[in-house]
Design a protein around this motif. Structure first.
Motif, short mmCIF file in Angstrom:
data_model
loop_
_atom_site.label_atom_id
_atom_site.label_comp_id
_atom_site.label_asym_id
_atom_site.label_seq_id
_atom_site.Cartn_x
_atom_site.Cartn_y
_atom_site.Cartn_z
N VAL A 1 49.75 41.21 52.56
CA VAL A 1 49.80 42.60 53.05
C VAL A 1 50.23 43.46 51.88
N LEU A 2 49.58 44.58 51.69
CA LEU A 2 49.90 45.47 50.57
C LEU A 2 50.00 46.91 51.04
N ILE B 1 45.89 53.55 53.42
CA ILE B 1 47.35 53.52 53.53
C ILE B 1 47.89 52.13 53.18
N ALA B 2 47.27 51.10 53.74
CA ALA B 2 47.74 49.74 53.50
C ALA B 2 46.59 48.78 53.73
N ALA B 3 46.73 47.56 53.22
CA ALA B 3 45.65 46.57 53.39
C ALA B 3 46.25 45.23 53.78
N VAL B 4 45.48 44.47 54.57
CA VAL B 4 45.90 43.13 54.95
C VAL B 4 44.76 42.16 54.69
N ALA B 5 45.13 40.89 54.46
CA ALA B 5 44.12 39.83 54.36
C ALA B 5 44.53 38.73 55.33
N LEU C 1 49.68 46.29 63.92
CA LEU C 1 51.12 46.03 63.86
C LEU C 1 51.82 46.79 62.73
N ILE C 2 51.04 47.44 61.89
CA ILE C 2 51.66 48.23 60.82
C ILE C 2 52.11 49.54 61.43
N SER C 3 53.37 49.88 61.25
CA SER C 3 53.78 51.17 61.80
C SER C 3 54.05 52.15 60.68
N VAL C 4 53.39 53.27 60.78
CA VAL C 4 53.48 54.32 59.77
C VAL C 4 53.99 55.57 60.44
N GLU C 5 54.96 56.20 59.82
CA GLU C 5 55.40 57.52 60.31
C GLU C 5 54.87 58.58 59.37
N TYR C 6 54.20 59.54 59.98
CA TYR C 6 53.63 60.63 59.20
C TYR C 6 54.33 61.93 59.56
N LYS C 7 54.53 62.76 58.54
CA LYS C 7 54.85 64.15 58.84
C LYS C 7 53.53 64.89 58.71
N VAL C 8 52.99 65.31 59.84
CA VAL C 8 51.67 65.96 59.82
C VAL C 8 51.81 67.36 59.24
N LEU C 9 50.93 67.68 58.31
CA LEU C 9 50.97 68.98 57.62
C LEU C 9 49.74 69.80 57.99
#
Lengths: 749, 209, 326
Positions: free
Chosen positions: A99-100, A114-118, A131-139
Motif C-alpha cells: 500500500v502506498l 491519492i493512494a495505491a494498493v496491490a 478501507l482507506i480512509s481519507v479526510e478532505y477539507k473541501v475547498l
C-alpha cells in the motif's frame, strides 16, 4: 517559440518533434525511386493472423506468476486539501501485499491519485481501496473556463487562472484591416474531447534485482523509460519498456504515467510483479483530454476575396494543465501578409489536457475553416474559390519559405469533383423542406517530416532470415507492415520474409508514435539500413558473379547481373556465406535546409439536417490527402477512414459533461459520453494525391496519422451551415443546439 | 472432463449471509457440484433453493468441455480471461457499453462482461480463439486481414464474433443489415466502413464455399 | 465488487419465498444487463441474487382467444423477431428492435426492460446520494439535466428509460404480478408511479412481488401501432423523446387512439388531452400540433431540456402520420 507543454515530462518537446528540428542537411536526399514493386501497393498486415485470432498480446492480456493487481484511490473532489489518510485497515486486509500513499496536501481535480494498493486479485484491491480512509477539507472549485476567468474565481494553482500561452505577429495588422474592403469577425467553440482508446491505460512492473521491466500500453516506450527512471531515481540503463500491441492511444499514451510509477513502486515493495489496468471511469477523468477552445477570428479582405488581415484570439482550457494553441493553421495555410495572434490558457479544477490527435490543429481548423466558409458567404464568393484565391506555395501565409511539396490544390480539385461541389446551396440555407441538405469543406495542414536521428537495424542471419528492428511503436497504423515492405523491397524479398521487431527499448531509438512522426522517421531509417545491407550484398555478389556491383539487382529473392539475369545467386545462399550474422545500422537523415515540410488535405462532406428533430446525418464524406509517397494504400486508407469517423463523432456527439456546482463529471462512461456507432457512418471516400516529396527523405513519404483528423469536424459543420443557413460555431452539434440555432435564425429573420 | 485451474474459493456461511456480510475465508477447492448452504424452508412451507456462494459450472468453451468453480460476482469475461487465459475477448468497459467482450453463447452474440459466469453452466461458448481450424482462418478472420478491417485491433475480436453471429443468422446481409448487425460494437479507431467491407467480403466467400 | 450469494429457484413460488425471506437484501435478476451494471457501480449491493432465468416456462409468446401472453423472461430479441407481433402489433416490434444493441437484446428480457432502473447520471453514481437512493435532494433539478423530465418532475426528475413500456401501455397491455398472496393483474399504465408516491421506486411492485407476464388484447382489425424514437446517436441510445401510438384510422379520421411518450417523465406519459382533441379528426401535421398544445402546456422544462417540447411535437406527429399512411 510556440510551445505546448504537457503535465507529464516527456523529456522531449512534443511539438518541436512534430514540426521538425531546424533543417541542417545541406544536400537533397538521393533521387527518390519511383518504380517500387511493393511500396505503395495495398499490403495486408503481416501480423494480421495474431490479431484476428485473439492471440496478439496487449498489456491487459499479459500475466505473470505471482502477479499482483493494483488499484488507485482517487479524489472525489475537484478541489480539496488532504488533512489525514489512514492506510492501516487496507494494509491489514488479507491478500493485500503493498500500500502506498501517493499524494499529500492539495488536490486539484476529480480523479487525482491519492493512494495505491496491490493485492492478489482485483476484488481484493477494490476492497482495500474502500478501507482507506481519507479526510478532505473541501475547498472552492471552478470547473468552467468562463467562471475561471471571472473576477474572484477560486485559484486553481498558485498563480492566476489565465496565463499567456502564445503570441505571434507579422506585417502590420492595423494597416491590414485598414486596407480591407470587408471585415468580418466570428467566434467558434470546441468542446473537451476524451481519447477513450478501447484499451484503457495499463502497465505491468516487474523487478529483477535492481532492474525494472515494464510492459506498458504506450505510444512512447523511450519517454516512458526515461520518465520512469527519473521518477524512481534510477539510471535509465536499469529500465526496460516493452510494448507489443496496444489498443489505441490517440495521444493519451504519449509519456510515462503516474500510475505506472505507482505500479513500479508497489512491485518493489511487494517483491512481486504488479499489473495496473485503469477503469473506463479513470480513463474519463485522469489520463488526459483535448483542451477546449474559444477562438475569435477577425478577417479583412478585398471584395474579390484577397485577404489583407487575419487576427485570432484563443481562450483555451486544459484543466489543470495548459490548453492548446490553435493558431498554426491560420498563420500558415492562407496567403495573408498581416497577422496577429494572441492565445491564453485558462486553468480549471478538472483533469489535465494531453496531446490528442493533432493537438490544437483540430480546434484551430474548426474555427478557421468555419470562418472561411462564413466569410465567403459574406463576400458572396464560392467558399472553395475563396480558399483558392488565397493559395500560396510558401509557408507562413506566403511570407516564409517554399514548401518542399504541396499538393493541396490537387486535393481541392479531386475532392470537389468527387463530392459534386456544384450541388451545394449557392447561398447557405437555400434549400426547402423539413430535411435540408448541404455541402461543406475544410482544408488541412500539418507537419509530417519525421525526426532525423531515428535509428533502425537490418540484421541478416546466415540461414537467410532477416530482421528489421527499431524501438518504434505500432499503434494501429501498420508500422510493422511497412517496415517489412520497405526492407523486402530493398532486398528483393517478400514482406513475409522479414521478421519485424519493435516496441522494446533495447532496440535502436525511435521517436514517440504521435505527431504523425513514425512513418517518415522509421520508414527512411529502415530503408537506409536495408540499402546498406543491399550494398554489402551487392559487393559480395559482384565477386561471386564476376560483375561490377553497380550492375547487381536484388529481386525475386536473388541477386543477379542486370544484363545477364541468368547469372544469379539465391539470396539465402549468398547470406549463408557471411562469416557471422551481420547488422546494418540505418538512420533517418537530416532534412535539407531552406524548405518547409508539411502535409495537406481537403475534406468535403454532405449532410442532411432534420429541422424538426435537430438530427444531423452525414451522407457522404470525401477526403483527399497529400502526404508524399503512400507506403501502403490499404492501411493508409484506414487512417483516413478513422480520422473522418472521429471527426464526425466529435462534430455530432462527444461532450464531457461537468456538474459545475458539484465539480464532478457526470458522464465518465461510454453510454453518456457518446462515440459514433456503426449506424452513424456515411459513405466514406478516402483518396490520395500520391506524389513523393523530392527531398524530405529517401522514400519521399510524410506522416499521415493526424492529417485526416484535422478537417473532418470542420467539413461536417460547414456542410450543416450550407444546409440550414446558420453555422452553429460550436461542437458537438447535438439536436438541442441545432434546434436552438434554427429557432434563433427564425427569430432573427 | 477437464478441470480448469482454480484461483481461489470463497465460502459465505449462512450466518454471514443473514448478517448481511459478504466475503469470508479463502479455502482450498474441491470439485463438488454445489457449495454453500441448502436453502431451508421459507414461507408457506416452500422449500427454498440453495443459496450458493460458489458454483461449479460445466460448460464447453471452443468445443472443449470444462469444469470451473466460479463466484456469483464473476462475469463470464473474467472467467475466460483470468481463469482460462483466453484473452481474445477484452475488458474494455465492463458495463456492456462497447462490445469489446462479445462472445457467442449457444450461437448468440452476448456481452460476456455482463453475463454472470454462474449462468454459463451447460452452455456452449465460442470465443475468437475458437474460430480458426488450426492454421485455417475462419472466412471472417481472413476477410478482416484482407480488407484491413482493423487498426489497433483491440475491438476486433468482439467485431469478429458479432460478424460471425450476423452471418450465421443472415448469410447474405444487405449493407443496412451489416451496419445493424454490428451496431453493438464500438471502434474508436473509427474503422467501421472497412469492417463492413470485410463482412460483406466474408459473406460472399462463405456462400461460394 | 462485494461478493453475493446466488440462488436458482425452479418455480416462481421459490423465487417469491426467497424475496420474502431476504427482507430487502435480495434482488431478482432477469437478463441481468441492467442489474449487473448497477452492482458493478455499487449503486446496488445485494446479499443475494435470485436467478429468474432458471425458472422454466417464463419465456414465451403465446396467442389464445383472449389475446397475447408474453412471458416476463422472453428475450427482447425474440419479441422483436416474432412474426405475429410484427404483423399485428407492429409498433411493439419497432420498439423492441429499437432498443440497445443486438447483444443486449439477446440477453435482456421483456420483464427486465419493464422493471429497469433509471439512467439518470446522478442516480447511477454511487457517490451521489440523491432522493431516489435515500438522500435529500435531486441533483438534476439545478444541475446537468438535458436528458431529464419535462413532465411529472418535482422531487425527482428522472425519465423512465424503457421503450417497451410506453408502447405496451399504448397497446392496452396488462401486467400479471405474482406474490405469496397469489396473482394480480393490472393495466401497465397503472404499474408505474410518480416519484411523489414513492421516490425510491418507479413502479408499484411490493418488495415481495415479481412480474410474471404481460398480456395484450387481441389486435382489432384496422388498428395500427407505431413507435418513433428520437435519439442523439443512430443506435445504442436511450430516447430523448419517444412516441408510442396506437389507433384506428378510417375515412381519414382518427378513431380511438392512445399516445404515450417515453423519455419525458418519470413514468411513461400518456397524452390524454391530445387523444381527446384528436378523436374523429382527420390527421394532418397542423391538426396534431394544435391538439398537442394542451398537454404541452403542462410541461415544466428544466434549464437544459426545453428542446424536448419540439421533439415531442416531431415524434407524435411522425408516429401518428405513419398510422395514417399504414
Amino acid at each position: 517559440m510556440r510551445k505546448d507543454a504537457y503535465p507529464e515530462d516527456t523529456g522531449l518537446d512534443y511539438l518541436e518533434m512534430a514540426k521538425g528540428k531546424e533543417p541542417q542537411g545541406k544536400e537533397a536526399q538521393p533521387p527518390v525511386q519511383t518504380d517500387f514493386k511493393l511500396i505503395g501497393r495495398p499490403t495486408p498486415r503481416i501480423d494480421g493472423h495474431l490479431v484476428v485470432t485473439g492471440r496478439a498480446k496487449y498489456t491487459h492480456d499479459i500475466f505473470f506468476k505471482d502477479m499482483l493487481y493494483a488499484k488507485i484511490l482517487r479524489s472525489p473532489h475537484a478541489s480539496a486539501e488532504i488533512t489525514s489518510i489512514d492506510l492501516s485497515a487496507a494494509r491489514s486486509l488479507p491478500g493485500v501485499k503493498a500500500v502506498l500513499p501517493l499524494k499529500e496536501g492539495r488536490v486539484k481535480y476529480e480523479g487525482e491519485q491519492i493512494a495505491a494498493v496491490a493485492a492478489v486479485d482485483e476484488n481484493t484491491a477494490e476492497e482495500a481501496l474502500r478501507l482507506i480512509s481519507v479526510e478532505y477539507k473541501v475547498l472552492p472549485h471552478v470547473v468552467s473556463p468562463e467562471k475561471a476567468m471571472a473576477e474572484g474565481a477560486p485559484r486553481v494553482h498558485d498563480s492566476a487562472n489565465v496565463e499567456k500561452l502564445n503570441e505571434y505577429s507579422r506585417g502590420n495588422i492595423d494597416q491590414g484591416f485598414a486596407e480591407a474592403e470587408v471585415t468580418f469577425e466570428r467566434t467558434y467553440r470546441t468542446a473537451i474531447e476524451i481519447h477513450h482508446p478501447v484499451e484503457t491505460h495499463a502497465s505491468i512492473a516487474k523487478w529483477d534485482e535492481d532492474a525494472l521491466t515494464v510492459w506498458d500500453s504506450t505510444q512512447a516506450i523511450f519517454s516512458v523509460r526515461d520518465g520512469l527512471a527519473r521518477a524512481l531515481g534510477i539510471p535509465a540503463t536499469k529500465v526496460r519498456v516493452i510494448k507489443m500491441y496496444m489498443g489505441g492511444g490517440f495521444g493519451s499514451k504519449l509519456s510515462f504515467n503516474e500510475h505506472t510509477v505507482a505500479a513500479a513502486r508497489l512491485a518493489k515493495e511487494a517483491g512481486r510483479p504488479v499489473k495496473i489496468m485503469l477503469s473506463r471511469k479513470e480513463n474519463s477523468l485522469c489520463v488526459g483530454n483535448r483542451p477546449s477552445t474559444r477562438i475569435t477570428i477577425k478577417g479583412g479582405a478585398k471584395k474579390d476575396g484577397t485577404l489583407t488581415a487575419l487576427s485570432l484570439k484563443n481562450y483555451t482550457c486544459g484543466g489543470v494543465a495548459r490548453g492548446n494553441s490553435g493558431s498554426e493553421p491560420l498563420i500558415d495555410i492562407y496567403k495573408c501578409p498581416n497577422v496577429k495572434v494572441e492565445e491564453l490558457t485558462v486553468y480549471t479544477n478538472t483533469g489535465g489536457g494531453r496531446a490528442t490527435r493533432a493537438p490544437g490543429h483540430v480546434q484551430g481548423t474548426f474555427a478557421l475553416e468555419g470562418f472561411m466558409e462564413e466569410f465567403a458567404a459574406e463576400l458572396g464568393l464560392d467558399p472553395l474559390e475563396f480558399r483558392r484565391k488565397n493559395y500560396t506555395t510558401s509557408n507562413l501565409g506566403g511570407t516564409g519559405i517554399v514548401y518542399s511539396s504541396k499538393g493541396l490544390d490537387k486535393c481541392y480539385d479531386i475532392g470537389a469533383q468527387k463530392i459534386g461541389w456544384d450541388r451545394r446551396n449557392k447561398r447557405p440555407g437555400d434549400g426547402q423542406g423539413k430535411k435540408r441538405r448541404g455541402l461543406g469543406m475544410g482544408s488541412q495542414i500539418w507537419w509530417g517530416a519525421g525526426v532525423p536521428g531515428t535509428l533502425a537495424d537490418i540484421k541478416l542471419h546466415r540461414d537467410g532470415s532477416v530482421e528489421a528492428v527499431s524501438g518504434t511503436q505500432d499503434i494501429g497504423c501498420g508500422t510493422r507492415t511497412y517496415m517489412a515492405t520497405i526492407a523486402a523491397e530493398t532486398l528483393g524479398l517478400e514482406p513475409q520474409d522479414i521478421t519485424v521487431k519493435i516496441g522494446d527499448t533495447t532496440y535502436p531509438w525511435a521517436p514517440i508514435s504521435g505527431g504523425s512522426l513514425t512513418a517518415p522517421s522509421v520508414g527512411p531509417a529502415v530503408r537506409d539500413a536495408a540499402l546498406k545491407a543491399a550494398d554489402h550484398l551487392k559487393d559480395m555478389a559482384a565477386k561471386k558473379l564476376n560483375v561490377p556491383a553497380a550492375d547487381i539487382v536484388l529481386a525475386g529473392k536473388k541477386l543477379y547481373d542486370k544484363n545477364h539475369p541468368e547469372n544469379a545467386i539465391v539470396f539465402k545462399d549468398l547470406v549463408g556465406q557471411l562469416s557471422r550474422e551481420t547488422v546494418f545500422h540505418g538512420e533517418r537523415a537530416d532534412l535539407p535546409a531552406g524548405f518547409a515540410y508539411n502535409t495537406f488535405g481537403a475534406h468535403f462532406a454532405e449532410v442532411e439536417v432534420d429541422t424538426e428533430t435537430g438530427r444531423i446525418s452525414v451522407l457522404k464524406h470525401v477526403a483527399v490527402h497529400e502526404v508524399g509517397r503512400i507506403l501502403n494504400t490499404l492501411t493508409a486508407e484506414s487512417q483516413v477512414v478513422g480520422g473522418i469517423t472521429q471527426g464526425i463523432s466529435t462534430a455530432l456527439f462527444e461532450e464531457r459533461v461537468i456538474d459545475e456546482s458539484l465539480g464532478k463529471m457526470v458522464n465518465p462512461n461510454l453510454q453518456t459520453y457518446k462515440i459514433a456507432t456503426s449506424m452513424d457512418m456515411p459513405e466514406i471516400v478516402p483518396l490520395f494525391v500520391d506524389l513523393a516529396d523530392p527531398r524530405i527523405n529517401n522514400l519521399g513519404n510524410k506522416g499521415l496519422g493526424e492529417p485526416p483528423r484535422i478537417p473532418s469536424s470542420a467539413a461536417v459543420a460547414n456542410a450543416v451551415y450550407n444546409a440550414i443557413g446558420v453555422h452553429l460555431r460550436e461542437i458537438p452539434m447535438t439536436p438541442d443546439k441545432v434546434l436552438k440555432a434554427l429557432r434563433d435564425k427564425e427569430a432573427g429573420s | 472432463m477437464e478441470k480448469a485451474t482454480k484461483k481461489k474459493s470463497r465460502t459465505v456461511t449462512r450466518r454471514a449471509f443473514l448478517q448481511g456480510l459478504g466475503g469470508g475465508a479463502a479455502g482450498a477447492a474441491l470439485a463438488t457440484r454445489i457449495r454453500g448452504q441448502a436453502g431451508g424452508v421459507g414461507q408457506a412451507g416452500v422449500t427454498l433453493s440453495p443459496a450458493l456462494s460458489q458454483k461449479s459450472i460445466n460448460f464447453k468453451v471452443n468445443g472443449k468441455s470444462l469444469s470451473v468453480d466460479v463466484e456469483p460476482r464473476e462475469s463470464l469475461l473474467e472467467v475466460l480471461r483470468e481463469k482460462l487465459k483466453l484473452t481474445g475477448a477484452k475488458k474494455t468497459c465492463g458495463r456492456g457499453e462497447c462490445g469489446g467482450c462479445t462472445v457467442l453463447i449457444d450461437g448468440q452474440a452476448v456481452y460476456s462482461c455482463l453475463f454472470p459466469a454462474v449462468r454459463a453452466d451447460g452452455k456452449q461458448v465460442i470465443t475468437v480463439e475458437g474460430l480458426a481450424e488450426g492454421d485455417r482462418l475462419h472466412p471472417v478472420q481472413q476477410a478482416f486481414i484482407e480488407k484491413d478491417g482493423y487498426q489497433c485491433g483491440y475491438c476486433t475480436p468482439g467485431f469478429i464474433m458479432s460478424s460471425v453471429a450476423l452471418l450465421n443468422d443472415i448469410p447474405a446481409p444487405s449493407p443496412e443489415q451489416i451496419k445493424a448487425g454490428l451496431s453493438g460494437n464500438l471502434c474508436r479507431c473509427g474503422n467501421y466502413v472497412k469492417i463492413y467491407e470485410a463482412v460483406a467480403s466474408a459473406s460472399q466467400k462463405m456462400r461460394k464455399d | 465488487m462485494k461478493n453475493f450469494e446466488w440462488t436458482e429457484p425452479q418455480t416462481v413460488e421459490q423465487a417469491l419465498a426467497w424475496l420474502a425471506k431476504a427482507n430487502g437484501k435480495a434482488v431478482l435478476m432477469a437478463g441481468g444487463t441492467d442489474l449487473f451494471t448497477e452492482i458493478k457501480e455499487t449503486v446496488v449491493e445485494p446479499d443475494l441474487v435470485i436467478d429468474l432465468k432458471s425458472i422454466p416456462g417464463l419465456a414465451s409468446i403465446q396467442k389464445d382467444e383472449a389475446g397475447i401472453r408474453i412471458g416476463a423472461l422472453t428475450p427482447v430479441a425474440a419479441l422483436a423477431a416474432d412474426a405475429m407481433i410484427k404483423r399485428d402489433y407492429s409498433g411493439l416490434s419497432e420498439a423492441a428492435g429499437s432498443l440497445a444493441t443486438p447483444q443486449l437484446r439477446n440477453v435482456g428480457t421483456v420483464g427486465g426492460n419493464l422493471c429497469q432502473r433509471p439512467r439518470c447520471w446522478y442516480y447511477r453514481d454511487a457517490q451521489m446520494v440523491c432522493r431516489k437512493k435515500g438522500g435529500s435532494q435531486c441533483f438534476a433539478a439545478k444541475g446537468r439535466n438535458k436528458y431529464h423530465a419535462i413532465f411529472g418532475g418535482g422531487i425527482c426528475h428522472i425519465v423512465y428509460p424503457s421503450d417497451l413500456a410506453p408502447m405496451l401501455i399504448a397497446l392496452d397491455a396488462q401486467v400479471t404480478v405474482s406474490s405469496p398472496r397469489g396473482e394480480r393483474s393490472l393495466p401497465l399504465g397503472e404499474f408505474y408511479a410518480l416519484p411523489s408516491k414513492n421516490v425510491r421506486r418507479e413502479n408499484v411492485l411490493a418488495t415481495d412481488e415479481l412480474v410474471r407476464e404481460v398480456k395484450l388484447p387481441l389486435a382489432k382489425k384496422g388498428t395500427r401501432s407505431a413507435y418513433v424514437k428520437l435519439k442523439e446517436r443512430e443506435t445504442w441510445d436511450f430516447a430523448l423523446v419517444s412516441a408510442a401510438v396506437r389507433g384506428t384510422v378510417s375515412g381519414g379520421g382518427l378513431g380511438e387512439a392512445a399516445i404515450v411518450l417515453g423519455g419525458v417523465a418519470p413514468i411513461p406519459w400518456r397524452l390524454g388531452k391530445t387523444e381527446a382533441a384528436l378523436k374523429g379528426k382527420k390527421l394532418s401535421e397542423t391538426v396534431i400540433k394544435e391538439a398537442l398544445r394542451a398537454d404541452l402546456q403542462e410541461a415544466r422544462p428544466l434549464e437544459e431540456n426545453g428542446y424536448k417540447l419540439q421533439l415531442v411535437e416531431a415524434a407524435v406527429t411522425r408516429a401518428l402520420m405513419s398510422l395514417a399512411r399504414g
